[in-house]
Design a protein around this motif. Structure first.
Motif, mmCIF file in Angstrom:
data_model
loop_
_atom_site.group_PDB
_atom_site.id
_atom_site.type_symbol
_atom_site.label_atom_id
_atom_site.label_comp_id
_atom_site.label_asym_id
_atom_site.label_seq_id
_atom_site.Cartn_x
_atom_site.Cartn_y
_atom_site.Cartn_z
ATOM 1 N N VAL A 39 10.646 28.666 61.662
ATOM 2 C CA VAL A 39 11.732 27.770 61.228
ATOM 3 C C VAL A 39 11.247 26.324 61.218
ATOM 4 O O VAL A 39 11.489 25.581 60.256
ATOM 5 N N LEU A 40 10.552 25.925 62.275
ATOM 6 C CA LEU A 40 10.025 24.558 62.321
ATOM 7 C C LEU A 40 9.018 24.301 61.208
ATOM 8 O O LEU A 40 9.023 23.228 60.595
ATOM 9 N N ALA A 41 8.166 25.281 60.935
ATOM 10 C CA ALA A 41 7.184 25.119 59.857
ATOM 11 C C ALA A 41 7.894 24.969 58.513
ATOM 12 O O ALA A 41 7.488 24.140 57.684
ATOM 13 N N ALA A 42 8.946 25.737 58.285
ATOM 14 C CA ALA A 42 9.699 25.613 57.033
ATOM 15 C C ALA A 42 10.345 24.231 56.919
ATOM 16 O O ALA A 42 10.339 23.618 55.845
ATOM 17 N N ILE A 43 10.879 23.737 58.026
ATOM 18 C CA ILE A 43 11.479 22.401 58.023
ATOM 19 C C ILE A 43 10.422 21.343 57.743
ATOM 20 O O ILE A 43 10.655 20.391 56.986
ATOM 21 N N VAL A 44 9.248 21.503 58.328
ATOM 22 C CA VAL A 44 8.155 20.553 58.108
ATOM 23 C C VAL A 44 7.730 20.559 56.637
ATOM 24 O O VAL A 44 7.544 19.495 56.032
ATOM 25 N N VAL A 45 7.584 21.738 56.049
ATOM 26 C CA VAL A 45 7.186 21.823 54.643
ATOM 27 C C VAL A 45 8.247 21.172 53.761
ATOM 28 O O VAL A 45 7.924 20.368 52.880
ATOM 29 N N PHE A 46 9.508 21.495 54.016
ATOM 30 C CA PHE A 46 10.581 20.888 53.215
ATOM 31 C C PHE A 46 10.589 19.373 53.369
ATOM 32 O O PHE A 46 10.673 18.637 52.383
ATOM 33 N N SER A 47 10.497 18.909 54.609
ATOM 34 C CA SER A 47 10.549 17.463 54.861
ATOM 35 C C SER A 47 9.370 16.729 54.239
ATOM 36 O O SER A 47 9.515 15.591 53.789
ATOM 37 N N THR A 48 8.235 17.363 54.216
ATOM 38 C CA THR A 48 7.037 16.715 53.691
ATOM 39 C C THR A 48 7.022 16.661 52.172
ATOM 40 O O THR A 48 6.571 15.681 51.592
ATOM 41 N N LEU A 49 7.528 17.697 51.529
ATOM 42 C CA LEU A 49 7.427 17.779 50.075
ATOM 43 C C LEU A 49 8.711 17.416 49.338
ATOM 44 O O LEU A 49 8.703 17.314 48.113
ATOM 45 N N SER A 50 9.802 17.222 50.042
ATOM 46 C CA SER A 50 11.064 16.876 49.383
ATOM 47 C C SER A 50 11.064 15.398 48.998
ATOM 48 O O SER A 50 10.276 14.603 49.528
ATOM 49 N N PRO A 51 11.956 15.002 48.085
ATOM 50 C CA PRO A 51 12.084 13.576 47.771
ATOM 51 C C PRO A 51 12.470 12.792 49.030
ATOM 52 O O PRO A 51 13.119 13.326 49.934
ATOM 53 N N PHE A 70 4.559 18.655 64.451
ATOM 54 C CA PHE A 70 3.389 19.529 64.545
ATOM 55 C C PHE A 70 3.144 19.997 65.984
ATOM 56 O O PHE A 70 2.603 21.079 66.189
ATOM 57 N N ALA A 71 3.556 19.208 66.962
ATOM 58 C CA ALA A 71 3.496 19.684 68.352
ATOM 59 C C ALA A 71 4.422 20.883 68.520
ATOM 60 O O ALA A 71 4.066 21.872 69.172
ATOM 61 N N GLY A 72 5.595 20.802 67.925
ATOM 62 C CA GLY A 72 6.538 21.919 68.014
ATOM 63 C C GLY A 72 6.057 23.162 67.302
ATOM 64 O O GLY A 72 6.135 24.271 67.839
ATOM 65 N N VAL A 73 5.548 22.988 66.101
ATOM 66 C CA VAL A 73 5.075 24.144 65.332
ATOM 67 C C VAL A 73 3.911 24.826 66.055
ATOM 68 O O VAL A 73 3.945 26.027 66.316
ATOM 69 N N ALA A 74 2.889 24.056 66.389
ATOM 70 C CA ALA A 74 1.721 24.645 67.060
ATOM 71 C C ALA A 74 2.099 25.184 68.430
ATOM 72 O O ALA A 74 1.664 26.278 68.817
ATOM 73 N N GLY A 75 2.912 24.447 69.167
ATOM 74 C CA GLY A 75 3.306 24.876 70.505
ATOM 75 C C GLY A 75 4.060 26.192 70.488
ATOM 76 O O GLY A 75 3.808 27.070 71.317
ATOM 77 N N CYS A 76 4.973 26.354 69.547
ATOM 78 C CA CYS A 76 5.725 27.613 69.470
ATOM 79 C C CYS A 76 4.806 28.791 69.165
ATOM 80 O O CYS A 76 4.888 29.841 69.814
ATOM 81 N N PHE A 77 3.933 28.613 68.182
ATOM 82 C CA PHE A 77 3.046 29.716 67.827
ATOM 83 C C PHE A 77 2.039 30.021 68.938
ATOM 84 O O PHE A 77 1.734 31.191 69.188
ATOM 85 N N VAL A 78 1.533 29.006 69.613
ATOM 86 C CA VAL A 78 0.590 29.251 70.708
ATOM 87 C C VAL A 78 1.304 29.907 71.888
ATOM 88 O O VAL A 78 0.748 30.783 72.548
ATOM 89 N N PHE A 79 2.539 29.503 72.153
ATOM 90 C CA PHE A 79 3.303 30.156 73.224
ATOM 91 C C PHE A 79 3.523 31.635 72.886
ATOM 92 O O PHE A 79 3.494 32.488 73.764
ATOM 93 N N ALA A 80 3.717 31.924 71.599
ATOM 94 C CA ALA A 80 3.928 33.308 71.179
ATOM 95 C C ALA A 80 2.640 34.134 71.249
ATOM 96 O O ALA A 80 2.684 35.329 71.540
ATOM 97 N N ALA A 81 1.504 33.511 70.971
ATOM 98 C CA ALA A 81 0.224 34.236 70.963
ATOM 99 C C ALA A 81 -0.861 33.359 71.581
ATOM 100 O O ALA A 81 -1.714 32.816 70.869
ATOM 101 N N PRO A 82 -0.858 33.192 72.909
ATOM 102 C CA PRO A 82 -1.787 32.253 73.551
ATOM 103 C C PRO A 82 -3.264 32.617 73.396
ATOM 104 O O PRO A 82 -4.110 31.729 73.415
#
Length: 147
Positions: A39-51, A70-82
């Motif tokens: 979800v955070l990655a999708a928000i980041v992509v939208f926020s980065t590429l939207s007007p 990016f701390a949130g995105v990486a942190g969530c995925f690393v917590f899921a698969a350390p």
């Protein structure tokens, strides 16, 4: 002095109980962290590429937003698969670089090295925080040995 030791022991026991409870639900927590990361990655992509007019703004400093996102995105995925932290960190940095490059394709946006620096720093921080919390939870979840 004895009271201080008693408090530390009490605090240690409480933290150990919490960590063991979290350990019992570890798989559900990993799945939740991975979903939150998506979800955070999708928000980041939208926020980065939207007007710019559609870009959500949480603070007046865009660098702080990049770092935290990016701390949130990486942190969530690393917590899921350390165990796959290095792969996840590399993918987060590649995502940041790809988004900065994609911004150059839009007439109203621009990709900068400076922005990528903040995104990479945030991914590193999120990775380190997730690894540290994972290690702390594992250590606290171990039953105490009494000699």
């Amino acid at each position: 002095m004895n009271q201080a030791v008693g408090r530390e022991t009490w605090l240690g026991r409480c933290l150990g109980r919490i960590a063991r409870a979290l350990d019992r639900h570890a798989e559900a927590l990993r799945v939740a962290a991975a979903l939150l990361g998506l979800v955070l990655a999708a928000i980041v992509v939208f926020s980065t590429l939207s007007p710019l007019a559609l870009r959500p703004m949480l603070t007046s400093d865009a660098d702080v937003e990049r770092f935290l996102a990016f701390a949130g995105v990486a942190g969530c995925f690393v917590f899921a698969a350390p165990k796959r932290w290095l792969l996840i960190l590399g993918l987060a940095v590649v995502l940041g670089a790809g988004l900065e490059a994609a911004q150059n394709l839009r007439p109203d946006r621009h990709g900068l090295w400076h922005d990528l620096d903040w995104k990479a720093a945030g991914a590193c921080f999120g990775t380190a925080l997730a690894l540290a919390s994972h290690a702390l939870l594992r250590r606290l979840a171990r039953p105490e040995r009494r000699d």
